[in-house]
Design an enzyme around this catalytic site. Sequence first.
Site, mmCIF file in Angstrom:
data_model
loop_
_atom_site.group_PDB
_atom_site.id
_atom_site.type_symbol
_atom_site.label_atom_id
_atom_site.label_comp_id
_atom_site.label_asym_id
_atom_site.label_seq_id
_atom_site.Cartn_x
_atom_site.Cartn_y
_atom_site.Cartn_z
ATOM 1 N N GLY A 29 26.644 -38.794 26.898
ATOM 2 C CA GLY A 29 25.067 -39.029 25.671
ATOM 3 C C GLY A 29 25.343 -38.641 24.471
ATOM 4 O O GLY A 29 26.805 -37.949 23.957
ATOM 5 N N TYR A 30 24.552 -38.970 23.472
ATOM 6 C CA TYR A 30 25.936 -38.401 22.267
ATOM 7 C C TYR A 30 24.306 -37.984 21.560
ATOM 8 O O TYR A 30 22.672 -38.224 21.553
ATOM 9 C CB TYR A 30 24.831 -40.321 21.237
ATOM 10 C CG TYR A 30 26.388 -40.774 22.289
ATOM 11 C CD1 TYR A 30 27.955 -40.885 21.422
ATOM 12 C CD2 TYR A 30 26.078 -41.847 23.026
ATOM 13 C CE1 TYR A 30 28.561 -41.666 21.886
ATOM 14 C CE2 TYR A 30 27.658 -42.820 23.795
ATOM 15 C CZ TYR A 30 28.736 -41.964 22.629
ATOM 16 O OH TYR A 30 30.082 -43.481 23.243
ATOM 17 N N LEU A 31 24.860 -36.653 20.784
ATOM 18 C CA LEU A 31 24.538 -35.956 20.142
ATOM 19 C C LEU A 31 23.639 -36.486 18.382
ATOM 20 O O LEU A 31 22.828 -36.550 17.534
ATOM 21 C CB LEU A 31 24.846 -35.035 19.492
ATOM 22 C CG LEU A 31 25.121 -33.619 20.874
ATOM 23 C CD1 LEU A 31 25.833 -32.276 20.377
ATOM 24 C CD2 LEU A 31 23.617 -32.999 21.227
ATOM 25 N N GLU A 83 20.377 -37.885 21.846
ATOM 26 C CA GLU A 83 19.673 -38.709 22.085
ATOM 27 C C GLU A 83 19.190 -39.520 23.420
ATOM 28 O O GLU A 83 20.333 -39.727 24.353
ATOM 29 C CB GLU A 83 20.444 -40.234 21.171
ATOM 30 C CG GLU A 83 20.914 -39.575 19.459
ATOM 31 C CD GLU A 83 21.533 -40.078 18.454
ATOM 32 O OE1 GLU A 83 21.655 -41.363 19.089
ATOM 33 O OE2 GLU A 83 21.597 -39.361 17.829
#
Length: 160
Positions: A29-31, A83
Amino acid sequence: MAQEIERKFLVKDDSFKRQAFKSTRIVQGYLSSVPERTVRVRIKGEKGYLTVKGIGNASGASRFEWEMEIPKEDAENLLKICEPGVIDKTRYLVKNGDLTFEVDEFYGENEGLVIAEIELKSEDQAFEKPAWLGREVTGDTRFYNSMLMKNPFKNWKDQL
């Protein structure tokens, strides 16, 4: 600080699997997924990683990359605050001369997408292209994992 140079290709068929010497499930996932600085959290097998990538150069083949292994439990907790959207894939490693292709077979909303990447020492480094390697998509932002999270392959695959 490391500079990553890689080229990215679509994959024509699954014959690469017979040549793979290793495969690993990856969930990430992406911060932060802004192009200037993506911050990725990844669980790769039994290990966790935190990666920061900078914006690509004009060709899209070269960009800054920093990565650090973190405890898997920390990665699991960070994934909870990422996100919306997740990337779920199996990565196959396929030797190609003295280089190795990383071939990602995607699942979930990106099902049907298979991408091969090869890391190079320079953007113009020559390498042999296996028969299963398809069209080059280096620099096409639709194929960045951070973009596949926001606009999955299922939404635009018919446009290829």
